[in-house]
Design a protein around this motif. Structure first.
Motif, PDB file in Angstrom:
ATOM      1  N   GLN A  90       0.841  -1.192   0.000  1.00 30.68           N
ATOM      2  CA  GLN A  90       0.000   0.000   0.000  1.00 30.68           C
ATOM      3  C   GLN A  90       0.882   1.250   0.000  1.00 30.68           C
ATOM      4  O   GLN A  90       1.780   1.374   0.819  1.00 30.68           O
ATOM      5  CB  GLN A  90      -0.907   0.013   1.237  1.00 30.68           C
ATOM      6  N   ASN A  91       0.642   2.163  -0.924  1.00 34.79           N
ATOM      7  CA  ASN A  91       1.338   3.444  -0.907  1.00 34.79           C
ATOM      8  C   ASN A  91       0.336   4.545  -1.250  1.00 34.79           C
ATOM      9  O   ASN A  91      -0.832   4.277  -1.509  1.00 34.79           O
ATOM     10  CB  ASN A  91       2.538   3.451  -1.862  1.00 34.79           C
ATOM     11  N   ILE A  92       0.814   5.778  -1.246  1.00 31.32           N
ATOM     12  CA  ILE A  92      -0.069   6.925  -1.495  1.00 31.32           C
ATOM     13  C   ILE A  92      -0.800   6.783  -2.825  1.00 31.32           C
ATOM     14  O   ILE A  92      -2.000   7.049  -2.934  1.00 31.32           O
ATOM     15  CB  ILE A  92       0.738   8.247  -1.471  1.00 31.32           C
ATOM     16  N   ARG A  93      -0.062   6.343  -3.847  1.00 31.75           N
ATOM     17  CA  ARG A  93      -0.631   6.229  -5.199  1.00 31.75           C
ATOM     18  C   ARG A  93      -1.809   5.246  -5.208  1.00 31.75           C
ATOM     19  O   ARG A  93      -2.867   5.531  -5.782  1.00 31.75           O
ATOM     20  CB  ARG A  93       0.466   5.776  -6.165  1.00 31.75           C
ATOM     21  N   ILE A  94      -1.650   4.107  -4.566  1.00 32.01           N
ATOM     22  CA  ILE A  94      -2.723   3.104  -4.504  1.00 32.01           C
ATOM     23  C   ILE A  94      -3.888   3.627  -3.652  1.00 32.01           C
ATOM     24  O   ILE A  94      -5.054   3.426  -3.989  1.00 32.01           O
ATOM     25  CB  ILE A  94      -2.181   1.764  -3.951  1.00 32.01           C
ATOM     26  N   GLN A  95      -3.544   4.316  -2.564  1.00 32.09           N
ATOM     27  CA  GLN A  95      -4.595   4.857  -1.685  1.00 32.09           C
ATOM     28  C   GLN A  95      -5.463   5.884  -2.419  1.00 32.09           C
ATOM     29  O   GLN A  95      -6.686   5.895  -2.263  1.00 32.09           O
ATOM     30  CB  GLN A  95      -3.951   5.510  -0.456  1.00 32.09           C
ATOM     31  N   ILE A  96      -4.829   6.737  -3.226  1.00 30.72           N
ATOM     32  CA  ILE A  96      -5.596   7.738  -3.982  1.00 30.72           C
ATOM     33  C   ILE A  96      -6.508   7.044  -4.984  1.00 30.72           C
ATOM     34  O   ILE A  96      -7.687   7.399  -5.120  1.00 30.72           O
ATOM     35  CB  ILE A  96      -4.640   8.716  -4.711  1.00 30.72           C
ATOM     36  N   ARG A  97      -5.969   6.062  -5.695  1.00 30.88           N
ATOM     37  CA  ARG A  97      -6.773   5.295  -6.664  1.00 30.88           C
ATOM     38  C   ARG A  97      -7.944   4.601  -5.971  1.00 30.88           C
ATOM     39  O   ARG A  97      -9.058   4.539  -6.499  1.00 30.88           O
ATOM     40  CB  ARG A  97      -5.889   4.250  -7.358  1.00 30.88           C
ATOM     41  N   ASN A 129       1.071  15.183  -3.387  1.00 30.26           N
ATOM     42  CA  ASN A 129       2.077  14.162  -3.711  1.00 30.26           C
ATOM     43  C   ASN A 129       2.435  14.126  -5.198  1.00 30.26           C
ATOM     44  O   ASN A 129       2.984  13.139  -5.688  1.00 30.26           O
ATOM     45  CB  ASN A 129       1.582  12.781  -3.259  1.00 30.26           C
ATOM     46  N   GLU A 130       2.132  15.228  -5.903  1.00 30.69           N
ATOM     47  CA  GLU A 130       2.506  15.390  -7.316  1.00 30.69           C
ATOM     48  C   GLU A 130       1.899  14.320  -8.234  1.00 30.69           C
ATOM     49  O   GLU A 130       2.446  14.014  -9.293  1.00 30.69           O
ATOM     50  CB  GLU A 130       4.029  15.386  -7.474  1.00 30.69           C
ATOM     51  N   GLU A 131       0.759  13.756  -7.814  1.00 27.57           N
ATOM     52  CA  GLU A 131       0.052  12.783  -8.650  1.00 27.57           C
ATOM     53  C   GLU A 131      -0.997  13.550  -9.466  1.00 27.57           C
ATOM     54  O   GLU A 131      -2.206  13.431  -9.246  1.00 27.57           O
ATOM     55  CB  GLU A 131      -0.597  11.701  -7.780  1.00 27.57           C
ATOM     56  N   LYS A 132      -0.517  14.343 -10.415  1.00 28.08           N
ATOM     57  CA  LYS A 132      -1.396  15.296 -11.101  1.00 28.08           C
ATOM     58  C   LYS A 132      -2.270  14.652 -12.180  1.00 28.08           C
ATOM     59  O   LYS A 132      -3.307  15.206 -12.531  1.00 28.08           O
ATOM     60  CB  LYS A 132      -0.562  16.428 -11.693  1.00 28.08           C
ATOM     61  N   ASN A 133      -1.874  13.506 -12.697  1.00 30.63           N
ATOM     62  CA  ASN A 133      -2.739  12.819 -13.665  1.00 30.63           C
ATOM     63  C   ASN A 133      -4.027  12.338 -13.009  1.00 30.63           C
ATOM     64  O   ASN A 133      -5.128  12.548 -13.531  1.00 30.63           O
ATOM     65  CB  ASN A 133      -1.998  11.632 -14.305  1.00 30.63           C
ATOM     66  N   VAL A 134      -3.881  11.696 -11.847  1.00 30.46           N
ATOM     67  CA  VAL A 134      -5.079  11.216 -11.148  1.00 30.46           C
ATOM     68  C   VAL A 134      -5.844  12.394 -10.555  1.00 30.46           C
ATOM     69  O   VAL A 134      -7.085  12.360 -10.462  1.00 30.46           O
ATOM     70  CB  VAL A 134      -4.714  10.162 -10.067  1.00 30.46           C
TER      71      VAL A 134
END
Length: 516
Positions: A90-97, A129-134
């Motif tokens: 589990q990481n931030i990217r998966i949590q956002i998704r 967290n610079e996940e600008k696509n999502v």
């Protein structure tokens, strides 16, 4: 060289840790009906196999040959679902998704306010967290919900979302253009290698400038800066500007150290940035900075907060140990570096399914170079033969080229001159097929071809002549890199002075330290 049969499912099963296997079985057994399911039986069979063998699986009688591929696909999917549920993955990217998925479900159930509340939290997390696509996907879903006029939101909400969408879109477009440029330059590097003259330099410069988008460095976020530095780094590598390589690799690594949370979210980019920084420092022979950077990298990867999953673990091993070899090459401490070879060979057993064959061949070249420097030429030849005889993969031509040249030198050093003529001819045939040989290589091959016609008492004089010719290329930016793969000049000096090559390189290393 025989190749072990690879199977994606088998490799995945073998990559699982004990805790991951235990969780998978708990996940499957959550319903009693799954206890004897065929895919669990297949999992247990694969877990016990040392190499993939379809005949053994079919012999167990759990499935017919026609059904095996479907069963394997089902098992593969179930393992991935189980891994996704594992807290270690589990990481931030998966949590956002995950939050976006939850919000989508709530939206389809008509629970719009609940959906918007989750989306707002997920959007803030994504932007932070610079996940600008999502983040852009989230804003688009927010617009869909708001456009139905069901929530009766405040009047400026539409303008707010429109502005957010526009800003994120512009940032994503810029990042996409920069990442495309970085990838295209890397592709050019793999295809053509380093530029070898002013004409090629101009072609690459025009290619780079034509595709570099306009930007304001003060308005760039972490992600855009990262791709910008990567683009400049690959341009610098292509044009053999190692000082510029150092500049942009430093910017890349400093960007992470200033944003520690990004190391956790993007550990692969952090590791790669350090590797390129170390490579630039190696080419520039900046010993103290090289030593410090390698030490810092090792320390960070040992920190408890650093995410060492299977992928990061193998990359950390690859980059750290490659540069440990390079540290010994700078120092000329070849004999002291020999224990490193056994250490790497032992660890390669654990990483064999995670490190591609090309990088293993690079390790073999470094091992061969270490043995050559230590005066153990027969062991050097043993590892070079692993590279030269490997017909099962496409390697970079420069690796194959220098492996063959070092092989010739090692045979000459070992006194194995009974088949030297055959080796010279086969190496020469291989090299003339390469359209872009360095002048250094051409001169060296010319010298080797003439060795058979030289009387023993004349050999030293020929070494001196070749040394003088090659020294002319030492400071040529388009030719000097040839000396980094194989220090021919130091080898010639060792023959002229009748001293071990390690002693010559250590002397130069000490002289460089005094100058700096």
């Amino acid at each position: 060289m025989t190749r072990e049969q690879k199977d994606n499912l088998f490799v995945l099963v073998k990559s699982l840790s004990k805790s991951e296997k235990r969780q998978f079985k708990l996940y499957v057994g959550r319903l009693g009906v799954n206890e004897d399911s065929k895919f669990l039986l297949l999992f247990n069979i694969l877990d016990k196999l040392k190499v993939y063998d379809e005949a053994i699986i079919l012999k167990k009688g759990i499935v017919k040959k026609q059904q095996l591929s479907n069963l394997k696909a089902h098992l593969y999917k179930q393992i991935l679902i189980s891994l996704r549920l594992n807290p270690s993955h589990q990481n931030i990217r998966i949590q956002i998704r995950e939050q976006l998925d939850f919000a989508t479900i709530l939206y389809h159930k008509g629970l719009y306010k609940q959906s918007l509340k989750i989306l707002d939290k997920a959007k803030n997390l994504a932007v932070a967290n610079e996940e600008k696509n999502v983040a852009y996907e989230i804003v688009e879903l927010e617009k869909v919900i708001e456009s139905q006029y069901i929530t009766r939101s405040i009047s400026n909400r539409a303008d707010e979302l429109t502005i957010q969408a526009k800003e994120l879109s512009l940032q994503n477009v810029l990042a996409s253009k920069l990442s495309n440029l970085s990838l295209q330059l890397y592709g050019l590097f793999l295809k053509t290698g380093y530029v070898k003259n002013d004409e090629e330099h101009q072609v690459i410069t025009n290619y780079f400038n034509d595709r570099l988008p306009k930007y304001d460095i003060n308005k760039l976020g972490f992600r855009e800066k990262l791709w910008l530095y990567k683009s400049y780094l690959w341009y610098s590598f292509l044009t053999v500007d190692f000082l510029s390589c150092y500049k942009y690799a430093s910017k890349w690594v400093d960007l992470f150290y200033k944003n520690k949370n990004m190391i956790i979210l993007n550990p692969v980019f952090f590791l790669r940035g350090n590797h390129y920084l170390l490579e630039a420092l190696f080419y520039l022979r900046q010993y103290e900075k090289f030593q410090e950077t390698l030490k810092n990298l090792e320390e960070v990867t040992r920190e408890k907060w650093f995410p060492l999953d299977d992928n990061n673990d193998s990359l950390a091993f690859l980059y750290i140990y490659n540069n440990k070899f390079n540290l010994h090459f700078i120092e000329g401490s070849f004999k002291e570096g020999l224990p490193l070879i056994d250490e790497v060979l032992e660890q390669l057993k654990d990483f064999k399914n995670r490190i591609d064959e090309h990088h293993i061949m690079v390790f073999y070249y470094k091992m061969a170079s270490m043995y050559f420097g230590a005066g153990e030429t027969k062991k050097c030849i043993f590892y070079l033969d692993k590279i030269i005889s490997n017909k099962s993969l496409q390697m970079r031509e420069d690796l194959l080229c220098f492996s063959r040249i070092l092989n010739l030198v090692a045979h000459y050093e070992a006194g194995l001159d009974y088949n030297l003529d055959v080796l010279i001819r086969s190496t020469y045939k291989f090299l003339i097929k390469m359209e872009d040989l360095y002048e250094v290589q051409k001169e060296f091959i010319k010298f080797l071809r003439g060795l058979g016609d030289i009387y023993p008492h004349e050999v030293k004089g020929e070494f001196v002549k070749l040394h003088k010719k090659l020294k002319e290329f030492e400071n040529d930016p388009y030719q000097s890199r040839a000396f980094l793969y194989l220090d021919i000049i130091s080898w010639l000096e060792s023959k002229i002075e009748n001293k071990p090559i390690g002693q010559i390189i250590r002397r130069k290393f000490k002289e460089d330290l005094i100058k700096k």
